[in-house]
Design an enzyme around this catalytic site. Sequence first.
Site, PDB file in Angstrom:
ATOM      1  N   GLU A  15     -13.566   4.969  -3.262  1.00 53.45           N
ATOM      2  CA  GLU A  15     -12.130   5.145  -2.744  1.00 53.45           C
ATOM      3  C   GLU A  15     -11.360   6.043  -4.224  1.00 53.45           C
ATOM      4  OE1 GLU A  15     -10.714   3.365  -0.069  1.00 53.45           O
ATOM      5  OE2 GLU A  15      -9.345   4.805  -0.492  1.00 53.45           O
ATOM      6  N   ASP A  16     -10.933   7.177  -3.639  1.00 52.57           N
ATOM      7  CA  ASP A  16     -10.139   7.974  -4.584  1.00 52.57           C
ATOM      8  C   ASP A  16     -10.778   8.595  -5.701  1.00 52.57           C
ATOM      9  OD1 ASP A  16      -8.178   7.690  -2.767  1.00 52.57           O
ATOM     10  OD2 ASP A  16      -6.599   6.901  -4.154  1.00 52.57           O
ATOM     11  N   LYS A  38      -6.249  -2.030  -1.456  1.00 51.48           N
ATOM     12  CA  LYS A  38      -7.293  -1.909  -0.243  1.00 51.48           C
ATOM     13  C   LYS A  38      -7.835  -3.310   0.107  1.00 51.48           C
ATOM     14  CE  LYS A  38      -7.169   2.605   0.536  1.00 51.48           C
ATOM     15  NZ  LYS A  38      -7.549   3.352   1.805  1.00 51.48           N
ATOM     16  N   TYR A  62       0.812  -1.122  -0.072  1.00 47.59           N
ATOM     17  CA  TYR A  62      -0.032   0.003  -0.068  1.00 47.59           C
ATOM     18  C   TYR A  62       0.879   1.438   0.111  1.00 47.59           C
ATOM     19  CZ  TYR A  62      -4.072   2.632  -0.258  1.00 47.59           C
ATOM     20  OH  TYR A  62      -5.279   3.300  -0.634  1.00 47.59           O
ATOM     21  N   ARG A 104      -8.672  10.582  -8.619  1.00 48.00           N
ATOM     22  CA  ARG A 104      -7.737  11.295  -7.564  1.00 48.00           C
ATOM     23  C   ARG A 104      -7.034  10.185  -6.786  1.00 48.00           C
ATOM     24  NH1 ARG A 104      -8.559  11.925  -1.733  1.00 48.00           N
ATOM     25  NH2 ARG A 104      -7.175  10.055  -2.481  1.00 48.00           N
ATOM     26  N   ASP A 113     -14.090   5.933   2.012  1.00 49.47           N
ATOM     27  CA  ASP A 113     -13.013   5.781   2.720  1.00 49.47           C
ATOM     28  C   ASP A 113     -12.224   7.156   2.749  1.00 49.47           C
ATOM     29  OD1 ASP A 113     -11.483   4.223   4.454  1.00 49.47           O
ATOM     30  OD2 ASP A 113      -9.893   4.388   2.993  1.00 49.47           O
ATOM     31  N   ASP A 114     -12.214   8.057   1.711  1.00 45.25           N
ATOM     32  CA  ASP A 114     -11.387   9.329   1.755  1.00 45.25           C
ATOM     33  C   ASP A 114     -12.048  10.145   2.712  1.00 45.25           C
ATOM     34  OD1 ASP A 114      -9.566   8.297  -0.193  1.00 45.25           O
ATOM     35  OD2 ASP A 114     -11.288   8.299  -1.449  1.00 45.25           O
ATOM     36  N   ASN A 171      -0.475  11.854   0.894  1.00 45.62           N
ATOM     37  CA  ASN A 171       0.302  10.368   0.447  1.00 45.62           C
ATOM     38  C   ASN A 171       0.718  10.855  -1.190  1.00 45.62           C
ATOM     39  OD1 ASN A 171      -0.221   8.945   2.946  1.00 45.62           O
ATOM     40  ND2 ASN A 171      -2.509   8.678   2.273  1.00 45.62           N
TER      41      ASN A 171
HETATM   42  P1  NAD Z   1      -8.858  16.950  -2.486  1.00 42.47           P
HETATM   43  O1  NAD Z   1      -8.103  17.211  -3.769  1.00 42.47           O
HETATM   44  O2  NAD Z   1     -10.296  16.953  -2.278  1.00 42.47           O
HETATM   45  O3  NAD Z   1      -8.251  18.211  -1.665  1.00 42.47           O
HETATM   46  C1  NAD Z   1      -7.142  18.982  -1.537  1.00 42.47           C
HETATM   47  C2  NAD Z   1      -7.251  20.456  -1.042  1.00 42.47           C
HETATM   48  O4  NAD Z   1      -6.199  20.922  -0.620  1.00 42.47           O
HETATM   49  C3  NAD Z   1      -8.235  21.262  -1.744  1.00 42.47           C
HETATM   50  O5  NAD Z   1      -9.059  21.865  -0.898  1.00 42.47           O
HETATM   51  C4  NAD Z   1      -7.016  22.398  -2.374  1.00 42.47           C
HETATM   52  O6  NAD Z   1      -7.471  23.683  -2.592  1.00 42.47           O
HETATM   53  C5  NAD Z   1      -6.050  22.195  -1.167  1.00 42.47           C
HETATM   54  N1  NAD Z   1      -4.709  22.754  -1.460  1.00 42.47           N
HETATM   55  C6  NAD Z   1      -4.014  22.305  -2.391  1.00 42.47           C
HETATM   56  N2  NAD Z   1      -2.963  22.874  -2.450  1.00 42.47           N
HETATM   57  C7  NAD Z   1      -2.715  23.832  -1.447  1.00 42.47           C
HETATM   58  C8  NAD Z   1      -2.086  24.512  -0.786  1.00 42.47           C
HETATM   59  N3  NAD Z   1      -0.665  24.830  -1.288  1.00 42.47           N
HETATM   60  N4  NAD Z   1      -2.344  25.396   0.258  1.00 42.47           N
HETATM   61  C9  NAD Z   1      -3.549  25.303   0.830  1.00 42.47           C
HETATM   62  N5  NAD Z   1      -4.339  24.466   0.450  1.00 42.47           N
HETATM   63  C10 NAD Z   1      -4.099  23.538  -0.717  1.00 42.47           C
HETATM   64  O7  NAD Z   1      -8.064  15.683  -1.802  1.00 42.47           O
HETATM   65  P2  NAD Z   1      -8.427  14.857  -0.446  1.00 42.47           P
HETATM   66  O8  NAD Z   1      -9.288  13.812  -0.899  1.00 42.47           O
HETATM   67  O9  NAD Z   1      -8.884  15.767   0.586  1.00 42.47           O
HETATM   68  O10 NAD Z   1      -6.768  14.280  -0.244  1.00 42.47           O
HETATM   69  C11 NAD Z   1      -5.834  15.137   0.120  1.00 42.47           C
HETATM   70  C12 NAD Z   1      -4.747  14.497   0.410  1.00 42.47           C
HETATM   71  O11 NAD Z   1      -4.749  13.889   1.480  1.00 42.47           O
HETATM   72  C13 NAD Z   1      -4.072  13.519  -0.551  1.00 42.47           C
HETATM   73  O12 NAD Z   1      -2.671  13.326  -0.639  1.00 42.47           O
HETATM   74  C14 NAD Z   1      -4.333  12.211   0.261  1.00 42.47           C
HETATM   75  O13 NAD Z   1      -3.519  10.988  -0.206  1.00 42.47           O
HETATM   76  C15 NAD Z   1      -4.392  12.435   1.673  1.00 42.47           C
HETATM   77  N6  NAD Z   1      -5.233  11.451   2.345  1.00 42.47           N
HETATM   78  C16 NAD Z   1      -4.510  10.904   3.498  1.00 42.47           C
HETATM   79  C17 NAD Z   1      -5.365  10.015   4.310  1.00 42.47           C
HETATM   80  C18 NAD Z   1      -4.731   9.567   5.267  1.00 42.47           C
HETATM   81  O14 NAD Z   1      -3.351   9.869   5.670  1.00 42.47           O
HETATM   82  N7  NAD Z   1      -5.103   8.569   5.972  1.00 42.47           N
HETATM   83  C19 NAD Z   1      -6.517   9.602   3.943  1.00 42.47           C
HETATM   84  C20 NAD Z   1      -6.960  10.325   2.568  1.00 42.47           C
HETATM   85  C21 NAD Z   1      -6.739  11.278   2.103  1.00 42.47           C
END
Ligand code: NAD
Length: 538
Positions: A237-238, A166, A95, A148, A260-261, A399
Site C-alpha cells: 500500500e502506498d 485499511k 479513511y 507515496r 492495492d494502488d 486523494n
Molecule cells: P503516481 O505518483 O505513481 O502517479 C502520478 C502520475 O501523475 C505520474 O505519472 C505523474 O507524471 C503524473 N502527473 C503529475 N502531475 C501531472 C500533471 N499536472 N499533468 C499530467 N500528469 C501529471 O501516483 P499513483 O499511485 O498513480 O496515484 C495517483 C493519485 O491517485 C493519488 O492522488 C492517489 O491518491 C490516487 N489514487 C486513487 C485511488 C482511488 O480513488 N480509488 C486509488 C489509488 C490511487
Amino acid sequence: MADKQLRGVAALQDPAVNKSTAFSPAEREAMGLRGLLPAAVSTQDLQVQRALENLRRKDTDIGRYVFLSSLSGRNERLFYRLVMDHLEEILPLIYTPTVGQACKEFAHIYRGARGFYVTPQDRGEMRHILDNWPHQDIRVVVVTDGERILGLGDLGANGMGIPVGKAALYTACGGIDPRHCLPVMFDTGTNNAELLDDPLYLGARHPRIRGDDYLALMDEFVDAVRDAWPAAIIQFEDFVTPNAYALLHRYQERVTCFNDDIQGTAATALAGILAASRIAELDLRELRVMFLGAGAAATGIADLMVNALVAAGVDSGTAHSHVWLVDRKGLVTANSPELAEYKKPFAHDHPPLDFLGAIREIRPNVLIGATGQPGTFNEEAVRLMASVNDRPIIFALSNPTSRSECTAEQAYQWTGGRAVFASGSPFAPVDYQGRILHPGQGNNAYVFPGIGLGALVSAASAIDQNMFLIAAQTLASQVSEAELEDGSAYPRIVRIRDVSAAIATRVAEYAYESGLAGNERPDDIEHAVRSSMYDPHY
Ligand code: NAD
C-alpha cells in the site's frame, strides 16, 4: 463475553474484551468489576448513541479521527458497531480524506502505538520480533513504507495511518476479525526534510535506504511473515510506483499478495467504467479511455481495462489501442523519452499532443485523473469532454479531496449536468438546477476487503488478475437501477458489506474452479462467506 478470561482493570483495558458500561451485573461479579463502573448497565445501542454524541461534539475532522482512534483502542466492538451503523458519516473520518491529514500530523496527534514497526535495525531479527505481536492468528498484513501516501508524497513513518485505516476497513467493510489484521510500517527512513527536522517526528531519522539494502530488508520481512503466518495475505500500500511494480513482480508468483494502488484501484475504477457505460449507453468494446497521470493507479486500471475488453471478445492489440495515457509531458507515445516498462503497452505511434489536444483528437468517452494534482481537469478540458460526448464519463480519482482533479460541482457545471462523475474521496450530492446528482465514490474499500475475504474463505494460494476482473464485474453488477438513474456509477456506501460479501463469494467460487483454493469447497459458498464475517454486537 470475549474468549479471554481477563478480570478487573485488565478486562477494561483490553479493547477486544472491554464492554465498559455494558458489562452485566453477573459479568461484573464474575470478572471482579464491581466498583469499577458506574451503576447503570448500558446496552450497546445506548453506547453507540453516547459515542455518536461525543463524536459529533468535536469541532474538526481531525478531532473526530483522534476520538475514533481512541475508541478503537478502548472498546473495539463498540468502535466497529459505530462505524458499521454510520458508514457514510464515519468512513471519511477513518479513511480518506481525513486519514491524509492524520498522516501529515501523525507525530503531533500521536496517543499510542498501533500496528507493527519494522526498521533497518531489525535486519536479521525480523522473524523473532514478529512474535512480539500479541495476536498470532494473522490473516491479512497491510504494509507501507510511507513514500507515496495518497497524493501527499513521502510522509515517512507518519504513513502508518494508512495501513491502520485499511486494516479497519477490512473489518468494517469486509468482516475480517480485527485480530486477524496487522498494519505494518516498513520504516526505511524518509527523504522529507521537514519531517527529518521536526523534533516530534517518530520515524527512523535518516534518508531512505535504497536498492539492494531495501530489497533485502523487504525479502526478510516477507519471508518472516510467510514463516509466522503461512496463510496470511500481504497487501502492499502506498509505495512509489517503481517500487510498487518491483515488489509486486518480485513476490506475486510465490506469495499470496497484491498491490492495492495498482490492482485494487484498477478493479474499483473498472467497475465504475462498466457501470458508467451502462448509464451513458455505450458499448464497452468501443470505449475510448484516456488517463491524465500515468503512474501506478492509471497503468493498473489501463491493464485491467484491457483484460476486460479481451474478456468481452476484443483482441489484445485493439484493446490496447482503446487506452491512452497523458502525463506531465503530454500524450505518452512510442517516441516519448525514457518510457517506464509499465507505460510501454499504451505508448502508441502518434505525434505528440498536449492534454487538450489529445482530448480534441482522440475524443475519449472516459477521462480518468490519477495525477495527485488538483485543478488539472480545468474548465476547458471538462467542456471539451462535454463537446465530444453526450454523457462524458469523468473520474477524478486523486486523494484526498484537496487533490481531486476537479470537484463534483465543477464537473456538473461545466458539462451542463451531463457528466457521469466519480471521485476517489467523497463529494456530497450536488443540486444542479433543481436536480440532485450523486457523484460516485471510486473507493478501493469496495474491492480489497471482499477479495481478501474470498481468498481467506477459500484459502487461496494466490491472488491473481482474474480475481480483480471478477471483483470489478461483481461490483458493477451491484449498482442498482435507481443508483444508475441518479448518475452514480457505484453502489451507496451503506451497502458496502453486502458488496464485499458478493465479491468474496465470486472470488472464492473462482478459486475453487481454478484450482487456487487450499481447502474443500463448501456446499454453499455465500453462506460460508457470510458466516465467517466478524460481528461486533454484544
Ligand atoms: P503516481 O505518483 O505513481 O502517479 C502520478 C502520475 O501523475 C505520474 O505519472 C505523474 O507524471 C503524473 N502527473 C503529475 N502531475 C501531472 C500533471 N499536472 N499533468 C499530467 N500528469 C501529471 O501516483 P499513483 O499511485 O498513480 O496515484 C495517483 C493519485 O491517485 C493519488 O492522488 C492517489 O491518491 C490516487 N489514487 C486513487 C485511488 C482511488 O480513488 N480509488 C486509488 C489509488 C490511487
